[in-house]
Scaffold this motif. Structure first.
Motif, PDB file in Angstrom:
ATOM      1  N   PHE A   1     161.560  81.264  50.344  1.00 55.02           N
ATOM      2  CA  PHE A   1     160.263  81.643  49.784  1.00 55.02           C
ATOM      3  C   PHE A   1     160.435  82.195  48.372  1.00 55.02           C
ATOM      4  CE2 PHE A   1     156.928  84.775  49.048  1.00 55.02           C
ATOM      5  CZ  PHE A   1     155.785  84.053  49.360  1.00 55.02           C
ATOM      6  N   PHE A   2     161.365  83.133  48.221  1.00 54.69           N
ATOM      7  CA  PHE A   2     161.548  83.763  46.913  1.00 54.69           C
ATOM      8  C   PHE A   2     162.174  82.817  45.895  1.00 54.69           C
ATOM      9  CE2 PHE A   2     161.046  87.623  49.509  1.00 54.69           C
ATOM     10  CZ  PHE A   2     159.939  88.132  48.828  1.00 54.69           C
ATOM     11  N   LEU A   3     162.972  81.847  46.339  1.00 55.72           N
ATOM     12  CA  LEU A   3     163.501  80.845  45.411  1.00 55.72           C
ATOM     13  C   LEU A   3     162.369  80.028  44.800  1.00 55.72           C
ATOM     14  CD1 LEU A   3     166.709  79.437  47.144  1.00 55.72           C
ATOM     15  CD2 LEU A   3     166.574  80.828  45.073  1.00 55.72           C
ATOM     16  N   MET A   4     161.372  79.697  45.599  1.00 59.69           N
ATOM     17  CA  MET A   4     160.222  78.964  45.065  1.00 59.69           C
ATOM     18  C   MET A   4     159.479  79.812  44.037  1.00 59.69           C
ATOM     19  SD  MET A   4     160.296  75.977  46.345  1.00 59.69           S
ATOM     20  CE  MET A   4     158.720  75.151  46.354  1.00 59.69           C
ATOM     21  N   GLY A   5     159.306  81.087  44.329  1.00 61.37           N
ATOM     22  CA  GLY A   5     158.639  81.978  43.376  1.00 61.37           C
ATOM     23  C   GLY A   5     159.442  82.169  42.116  1.00 61.37           C
TER      24      GLY A   5
ATOM     25  N   VAL B   1     165.867  85.821  57.261  1.00 61.49           N
ATOM     26  CA  VAL B   1     166.414  86.053  55.919  1.00 61.49           C
ATOM     27  C   VAL B   1     166.470  84.739  55.144  1.00 61.49           C
ATOM     28  CG1 VAL B   1     168.486  86.716  54.641  1.00 61.49           C
ATOM     29  CG2 VAL B   1     167.682  88.125  56.539  1.00 61.49           C
ATOM     30  N   TRP B   2     166.934  83.672  55.788  1.00 61.51           N
ATOM     31  CA  TRP B   2     167.054  82.368  55.130  1.00 61.51           C
ATOM     32  C   TRP B   2     165.681  81.876  54.656  1.00 61.51           C
ATOM     33  CZ3 TRP B   2     171.407  80.190  53.560  1.00 61.51           C
ATOM     34  CH2 TRP B   2     171.404  78.855  53.170  1.00 61.51           C
ATOM     35  N   ASN B   3     164.652  82.070  55.484  1.00 59.10           N
ATOM     36  CA  ASN B   3     163.306  81.665  55.093  1.00 59.10           C
ATOM     37  C   ASN B   3     162.752  82.555  53.988  1.00 59.10           C
ATOM     38  OD1 ASN B   3     161.923  79.341  56.688  1.00 59.10           O
ATOM     39  ND2 ASN B   3     163.287  80.362  58.125  1.00 59.10           N
ATOM     40  N   ALA B   4     163.084  83.831  54.017  1.00 58.88           N
ATOM     41  CA  ALA B   4     162.653  84.729  52.941  1.00 58.88           C
ATOM     42  C   ALA B   4     163.302  84.320  51.626  1.00 58.88           C
ATOM     43  CB  ALA B   4     163.000  86.178  53.286  1.00 58.88           C
TER      44      ALA B   4
ATOM     45  N   GLY C   1     167.028  75.024  57.388  1.00 59.05           N
ATOM     46  CA  GLY C   1     166.529  76.173  58.130  1.00 59.05           C
ATOM     47  C   GLY C   1     165.514  77.035  57.415  1.00 59.05           C
ATOM     48  N   GLY C   2     165.277  76.772  56.137  1.00 59.14           N
ATOM     49  CA  GLY C   2     164.330  77.593  55.387  1.00 59.14           C
ATOM     50  C   GLY C   2     163.021  76.887  55.094  1.00 59.14           C
ATOM     51  N   GLY C   3     162.676  75.936  55.937  1.00 63.76           N
ATOM     52  CA  GLY C   3     161.486  75.120  55.703  1.00 63.76           C
ATOM     53  C   GLY C   3     160.183  75.884  55.705  1.00 63.76           C
ATOM     54  N   ILE C   4     160.056  76.851  56.571  1.00 67.33           N
ATOM     55  CA  ILE C   4     158.814  77.626  56.633  1.00 67.33           C
ATOM     56  C   ILE C   4     158.650  78.435  55.351  1.00 67.33           C
ATOM     57  CG2 ILE C   4     157.595  79.479  57.851  1.00 67.33           C
ATOM     58  CD1 ILE C   4     158.981  78.439  60.431  1.00 67.33           C
ATOM     59  N   GLY C   5     159.711  79.107  54.933  1.00 63.80           N
ATOM     60  CA  GLY C   5     159.652  79.892  53.704  1.00 63.80           C
ATOM     61  C   GLY C   5     159.407  79.038  52.474  1.00 63.80           C
ATOM     62  N   ALA C   6     160.086  77.888  52.389  1.00 61.18           N
ATOM     63  CA  ALA C   6     159.914  76.999  51.240  1.00 61.18           C
ATOM     64  C   ALA C   6     158.499  76.429  51.204  1.00 61.18           C
ATOM     65  CB  ALA C   6     160.934  75.871  51.280  1.00 61.18           C
ATOM     66  N   PHE C   7     157.994  76.025  52.359  1.00 56.97           N
ATOM     67  CA  PHE C   7     156.639  75.474  52.427  1.00 56.97           C
ATOM     68  C   PHE C   7     155.601  76.517  52.029  1.00 56.97           C
ATOM     69  CE2 PHE C   7     152.715  74.435  54.685  1.00 56.97           C
ATOM     70  CZ  PHE C   7     152.519  73.112  54.287  1.00 56.97           C
ATOM     71  N   LEU C   8     155.733  77.707  52.588  1.00 57.73           N
ATOM     72  CA  LEU C   8     154.782  78.773  52.246  1.00 57.73           C
ATOM     73  C   LEU C   8     154.920  79.189  50.784  1.00 57.73           C
ATOM     74  CD1 LEU C   8     154.969  80.974  55.465  1.00 57.73           C
ATOM     75  CD2 LEU C   8     153.172  79.371  54.788  1.00 57.73           C
TER      76      LEU C   8
ATOM     77  N   VAL D   1     151.948  79.356  48.150  1.00 54.94           N
ATOM     78  CA  VAL D   1     151.576  80.645  47.553  1.00 54.94           C
ATOM     79  C   VAL D   1     151.719  80.622  46.032  1.00 54.94           C
ATOM     80  CG1 VAL D   1     152.276  83.082  47.362  1.00 54.94           C
ATOM     81  CG2 VAL D   1     152.046  82.019  49.607  1.00 54.94           C
ATOM     82  N   PHE D   2     152.828  80.048  45.556  1.00 56.65           N
ATOM     83  CA  PHE D   2     153.095  80.041  44.125  1.00 56.65           C
ATOM     84  C   PHE D   2     152.581  78.784  43.429  1.00 56.65           C
ATOM     85  CE2 PHE D   2     156.604  82.597  46.008  1.00 56.65           C
ATOM     86  CZ  PHE D   2     156.202  83.824  45.492  1.00 56.65           C
TER      87      PHE D   2
END
Length: 84
Positions: free
Chosen positions: A13-17, A7-10, A42-49, A53-54
């Motif tokens: 991810f959505f914060l970057m978008g 959830v934290w990574n998701a 803890g959200g490094g994978i989501g932020a990086f992706l 992506v965006f």
């Protein structure tokens, strides 16, 4: 714990978008401290992706350094949680 990390990574991810969308629409942006903080906490994978992506914050020095570090930290935590 794994659900929390997912959830934290998701969210990361959505914060970057969301910030990218706000950037295009000249809306209220998310502070860089928040985006980088999510990455390191803890959200490094989501932020990086999300960055890739965006196509967001890919040229800023702080993001070019900290997002990969956050990605690695998150990957280590995921691995540790999975082997427990």
């Amino acid at each position: 714990m794994i659900k929390f990390l997912l959830v934290w990574n998701a969210v990361s991810f959505f914060l970057m978008g969301y910030d990218k969308k706000q950037s295009r629409n000249r809306g209220q942006r998310i502070p860089e401290k928040i985006l980088l903080g999510f990455s390191l906490l803890g959200g490094g994978i989501g932020a990086f992706l999300g960055s890739r992506v965006f196509h967001h914050k890919t040229k800023k020095t702080a993001f070019r350094i900290i997002l990969p570090i956050g990605f690695l930290l998150s990957a280590v935590v995921f691995f540790y949680v999975l082997i427990q």
